[in-house]
Design a protein around this motif. Structure first.
Motif, short mmCIF file in Angstrom:
data_model
loop_
_atom_site.label_atom_id
_atom_site.label_comp_id
_atom_site.label_asym_id
_atom_site.label_seq_id
_atom_site.Cartn_x
_atom_site.Cartn_y
_atom_site.Cartn_z
N THR A 1 6.75 11.43 0.90
CA THR A 1 6.90 12.77 1.44
C THR A 1 5.67 13.57 1.01
O THR A 1 5.13 13.35 -0.07
N SER A 2 5.25 14.49 1.84
CA SER A 2 3.96 15.17 1.62
C SER A 2 4.12 16.54 0.95
O SER A 2 3.30 17.43 1.16
N THR A 3 5.15 16.70 0.16
CA THR A 3 5.49 18.02 -0.35
C THR A 3 4.50 18.66 -1.32
O THR A 3 4.59 19.87 -1.54
N THR B 1 0.85 -1.19 0.00
CA THR B 1 0.00 0.00 0.00
C THR B 1 0.89 1.24 0.00
O THR B 1 2.11 1.14 -0.05
N HIS B 2 0.24 2.40 0.08
CA HIS B 2 0.91 3.66 -0.24
C HIS B 2 0.34 4.72 0.69
O HIS B 2 -0.85 4.99 0.67
N PHE B 3 1.17 5.30 1.55
CA PHE B 3 0.71 6.24 2.56
C PHE B 3 1.39 7.60 2.43
O PHE B 3 2.59 7.69 2.14
N GLY B 4 0.64 8.65 2.69
CA GLY B 4 1.21 9.90 3.16
C GLY B 4 1.54 11.01 2.19
O GLY B 4 2.06 12.04 2.62
N GLU B 5 1.26 10.89 0.89
CA GLU B 5 1.77 11.94 0.01
C GLU B 5 0.97 13.24 0.12
O GLU B 5 1.43 14.30 -0.32
N PHE B 6 -0.23 13.18 0.72
CA PHE B 6 -1.03 14.40 0.91
C PHE B 6 -1.31 14.65 2.39
O PHE B 6 -2.34 15.21 2.75
N ALA B 7 -0.40 14.26 3.27
CA ALA B 7 -0.71 14.23 4.70
C ALA B 7 0.11 15.18 5.56
O ALA B 7 0.21 15.01 6.76
N TRP B 8 0.70 16.22 4.97
CA TRP B 8 1.62 17.06 5.74
C TRP B 8 0.94 17.68 6.96
O TRP B 8 1.52 17.76 8.04
N SER B 9 -0.30 18.12 6.84
CA SER B 9 -0.96 18.76 7.98
C SER B 9 -1.24 17.79 9.12
O SER B 9 -1.50 18.22 10.25
N PHE B 10 -1.19 16.49 8.85
CA PHE B 10 -1.33 15.47 9.90
C PHE B 10 0.02 15.10 10.48
O PHE B 10 0.14 14.81 11.66
N ILE B 11 1.05 15.10 9.62
CA ILE B 11 2.41 14.78 10.08
C ILE B 11 2.99 15.94 10.90
O ILE B 11 3.68 15.72 11.90
N GLU B 12 2.70 17.16 10.48
CA GLU B 12 3.19 18.35 11.18
C GLU B 12 2.01 19.30 11.40
O GLU B 12 1.87 20.32 10.72
N PRO B 13 1.12 18.99 12.35
CA PRO B 13 -0.09 19.80 12.54
C PRO B 13 0.20 21.22 12.98
O PRO B 13 -0.61 22.12 12.73
N GLU B 14 1.33 21.44 13.63
CA GLU B 14 1.76 22.78 14.01
C GLU B 14 3.23 22.93 13.64
O GLU B 14 3.96 21.95 13.55
N TRP C 1 10.10 4.44 -1.06
CA TRP C 1 9.69 5.81 -0.83
C TRP C 1 9.29 6.49 -2.13
O TRP C 1 9.93 6.31 -3.16
N GLN C 2 8.21 7.28 -2.03
CA GLN C 2 7.83 8.14 -3.15
C GLN C 2 7.97 9.59 -2.71
O GLN C 2 7.43 10.00 -1.68
N LEU C 3 8.67 10.38 -3.50
CA LEU C 3 8.81 11.80 -3.24
C LEU C 3 7.68 12.56 -3.93
O LEU C 3 7.39 12.32 -5.10
N ASP C 4 7.03 13.47 -3.16
CA ASP C 4 5.98 14.30 -3.73
C ASP C 4 4.89 13.40 -4.34
O ASP C 4 4.75 12.24 -3.95
N ASN C 5 4.12 13.92 -5.26
CA ASN C 5 3.16 13.13 -6.03
C ASN C 5 2.87 13.88 -7.31
O ASN C 5 2.44 15.03 -7.28
N THR D 1 18.20 -1.14 1.36
CA THR D 1 17.22 -1.98 0.65
C THR D 1 15.97 -1.21 0.26
O THR D 1 15.13 -1.72 -0.49
N GLN D 2 15.82 0.01 0.75
CA GLN D 2 14.64 0.82 0.42
C GLN D 2 14.96 1.70 -0.79
O GLN D 2 16.00 2.35 -0.83
N TRP D 3 14.07 1.72 -1.74
CA TRP D 3 14.27 2.51 -2.94
C TRP D 3 13.53 3.85 -2.83
O TRP D 3 12.63 4.02 -2.01
N ILE D 4 13.93 4.81 -3.69
CA ILE D 4 13.30 6.14 -3.72
C ILE D 4 12.94 6.47 -5.17
O ILE D 4 13.78 6.39 -6.06
N THR D 5 11.69 6.89 -5.37
CA THR D 5 11.22 7.23 -6.71
C THR D 5 10.27 8.41 -6.62
O THR D 5 10.03 8.97 -5.56
N THR D 6 9.73 8.81 -7.75
CA THR D 6 8.57 9.69 -7.82
C THR D 6 7.74 9.24 -9.00
O THR D 6 8.20 8.43 -9.82
N ASN D 7 6.53 9.76 -9.11
CA ASN D 7 5.67 9.40 -10.25
C ASN D 7 5.39 10.64 -11.08
O ASN D 7 4.98 11.68 -10.57
#
Length: 698
Positions: free
Chosen positions: A106-108, A66-79, A171-175, A272-278
């Motif tokens: 990342t939720s950029t 599954t795939h978590f978090g690319e639109f979640a910045w306000s939940f990851i850093e609420p303040e 890991w996926q950077l941005d979206n 062992t963890q890869w980093i990409t974007t779409n």
């Protein structure tokens, strides 16, 4: 030009060096897994009491990740400066408990409201001068130093928290990093553009020379006077050289923004963890060929949204066969590894019209991704949302939260089919010789596309449509295709097609000559060789740098209104054109393959062919609408080269991967696949109905 060529070679070497780590990206994906399948999930968008049920359902469906978090910045850093990973930890553990790997993002693309309120200078500005506002996504400027500081802090925090967590697969950077067809004209982008220009040209005199600023007295005394070229703010057209550089800058800015995040993550995460974007293949402001800062690059693909009506009466329900195929062959060719990070799960909400896909089409798209060598497919999204801007966007599970949608059932079917296919996997399988002999490169440089998009010269010119006329013919021949950039080794390919290669230099022409002399078969087309890399016309005869290569002169070009048809004769066949036509004058020893048969230059040459060393060069002067001439010329090139080809109908594609043949049918009619008597059908039927698939082994 010698110094320029040396500089270009140095740049190519540097880019290759930057990609050394990415060359081994295949190591992240065991070959025996063939292709894994997953789905997006947004725990922050659903009540907590649903999480366990939903993630358990994902496992029951058969999803591997599954795939978590690319639109979640306000939940990851609420303040500001206060991070909360507790909710995300819970979702990660539920996934692990159910045997599901996690792609962490990342939720950029979605900064929190508090950040925008505190720092409105991070917002992008569009061509009309409007500052974007909080309330959507991708509304920020990649050039903003303030925004980058917040990005660095957030990525550092998430990297430290999950970097050594073995439950995280990659890991996926941005979206979909882009501004959805727009460019950034913000003050931050303006400052960054000037810095980019200064790094490239060193002195303003060199910029003036490259941009030809003597024209219309545009000349600059210093870099501070340079503005981003903006047609919305100019009476007449901007300098084409400035426009080309701005588009290069914008693509480089996206690469730098992603590289910033990559370098932070790599300090903290497991090897062992890869980093990409779409990326979205059709969005030109961010080009995948310029993204060299990641392990590999993936793509997003939506085929049925009213923009492409495909083939036949029901083609609008399947999309075009070239849509996934071209993305496969472009993204895979960047460094040998790719995946589909976001694939249409069914009906969507944002298109021109949002038809239901034809039953079987979603399954066909997944298999087409497999045929193209993808390591994984992820659909967007698992559950159809009940609120927000995508309420009518299908999910794998419908609005009741438990019942699979029609496309969800197709995903379940493919997951089971791939599990069956794994039993037949042979690690020692090699590409069939006849198939390998057809291996073809399509040479692609976004600079050509950007330059011609800015100066099309006719309302009928469409660079990608022109390129795809050749690409479609190649796929109908059953040729394996790599869409490559100039940094690649040409010698691997028996045939190379370089459509409308308008910008070039002496080094590229020399490489083409060497490729041909060593036995390669090169096909060039209209508009090739007209300008240098800055977009300047050569101070010599029209397109003269390619004369010695093609064995002909380009006398002139013609463009017709859409109500007038030009005609061409090649052998006994007749063809029509009205987009673009280079009129050729062959030199001694060069064959004429086609001539124009109307207009005032009737009898002049349209297509030439010459032998050079052990190979050949073919030049196709016209750009047609139906691609029939282009296909006929390519077929003759293969025939004379002794390369056997197939002749699949439009919409049918057959590819080989990992020991398996895969056929897909986007056409409006059934198609019987020819296979050897010993061939064994593993999935589907030898007779492919529309929107169906066949997989077999010889």
């Amino acid at each position: 030009m010698k110094n320029l060529n040396s500089l270009l070679l140095a740049i190519i070497a540097l880019v290759n060096l930057q990609r050394i780590n990415a060359q081994s990206a295949d190591r992240f994906f065991p070959k025996a897994d063939l292709m894994t399948i997953g789905s997006y999930y947004y725990p922050e968008q659903w009540p907590r009491q649903y999480w366990e049920r939903d993630i358990k359902k994902m496992a029951e469906v058969g999803f591997d990740f599954t795939h978590f978090g690319e639109f979640a910045w306000s939940f990851i850093e609420p303040e500001d400066g206060k991070f909360d990973f507790s909710w995300l930890d819970e979702a990660v553990e539920l996934s692990h408990k159910n045997g599901i790997k996690v792609i962490m993002c990342t939720s950029t693309p979605t900064p929190p409201a508090w950040m925008v309120q505190k720092h409105p200078e991070i917002l992008m500005v569009n061509a009309e001068g409007r500052t974007m506002q909080h309330g959507s996504r991708q509304h920020i400027s990649w050039s903003s130093p303030v925004y980058k500081k917040y990005v660095e802090r957030m990525v550092e925090a998430i990297g430290k928290h999950y970097g050594k967590d073995t439950r995280i697969w990659g890991w996926q950077l941005d979206n979909e990093p882009s501004h959805y067809g727009q460019y950034d004209y913000s003050p931050a982008a303006q400052i960054s553009f000037r810095k980019w220009l200064q790094a490239k040209y060193k002195t303003v005199d060199k910029l003036n020379e490259a941009w030809g600023t003597a024209f219309w007295s545009i000349r600059y005394n210093n870099f501070e006077q340079v503005l981003i070229p903006n047609q919305k703010e100019l009476i007449a057209q901007p300098s084409p050289h400035a426009v080309l550089d701005f588009k290069r800058f914008s693509a480089d800015e996206a690469n730098e923004f992603l590289g910033l995040q990559y370098n932070i993550l790599r300090k903290h995460i497991l090897p062992t963890q890869w980093i990409t974007t779409n990326l979205m293949p059709e969005h030109v402001e961010v080009d995948p060929t310029r993204i060299n800062s990641l392990d590999f690059v993936t793509y997003t693909k939506y085929l049925v949204a009213g923009y492409d009506k495909g083939t036949g009466p029901q083609g609008f329900r399947m999309g075009s066969a070239t849509s996934i195929a071209f993305a496969n062959d472009l993204f895979r060719s960047l460094n040998g590894t790719t995946g589909v990070m976001e694939l249409q799960p069914g009906q969507v909400n944002w298109g021109k019209f949002n038809a239901q896909p034809l039953p079987g089409a979603v399954r066909m798209w997944i298999w087409h991704a497999f045929a193209g060598g993808n390591k994984f497919v992820c659909n967007y999204r698992f559950k159809q949302p009940l609120t927000g801007g995508e309420q009518y966007h299908y999910g794998i599970i419908g609005t009741d939260g438990v019942t699979p949608s029609t496309s969800g059932l197709e995903y379940i079917k493919v997951i089971n089919e791939i599990n069956t296919l794994k039993k037949h996997y042979d690690a020692n399988a090699t590409m069939p010789p006849a198939y390998k002999k057809r291996w073809t490169a399509v040479l692609y440089n976004p600079d050509n596309r950007w330059e011609m998009d800015n100066q099309p010269q006719t309302n009928q010119w469409d660079f990608m449509a022109h390129l795809k006329r050749y690409y479609v013919a190649l796929k109908q021949f059953g040729a394996p295709v790599d869409v490559i950039t100039e940094e690649k080794d040409f010698s691997n390919y028996p045939v190379m097609v370089a459509p409308a290669y308008q910008l070039l230099d002496a080094n590229l022409v020399a490489r083409w000559k060497q490729y041909v002399q060593n036995g390669g078969h090169l096909v060039l087309s209209s508009r090739t060789g007209q300008k240098d890399r800055t977009g300047k016309l050569w101070e010599m005869k029209w397109a003269e740098p390619i004369y010695d290569l093609i064995g002909a002169k380009v006398s002139f070009y013609d463009l017709l209104p859409d109500s007038v048809q030009g005609t061409i004769k090649a052998g006994t066949a007749n063809y029509k054109w009205n987009n673009w036509a280079d009129v050729l004058e062959p030199m001694a020893g060069t064959e004429t393959w086609a001539t124009y048969t109307n207009q005032y230059y009737a009898g002049k040459v349209a297509v030439t062919h010459r032998k050079m060393g052990r190979g050949t060069v073919t030049y196709v002067g016209p750009d047609t609408d139906d691609g029939a001439l282009e296909k006929a010329v390519l077929a003759r090139v293969y025939m004379q080269a002794g390369i056997a080809i197939e002749d699949y109908p439009e919409g049918v594609m057959v590819d080989w991967r990992d020991g398996f043949w895969v056929g897909v049918n986007y056409s409006g009619a059934a198609y019987n696949v020819a296979m050897p008597a010993k061939g064994k059908v593993l999935i589907g039927s030898k007779t492919m109905q529309p929107a169906s698939v066949v997989v077999w082994k010889d």
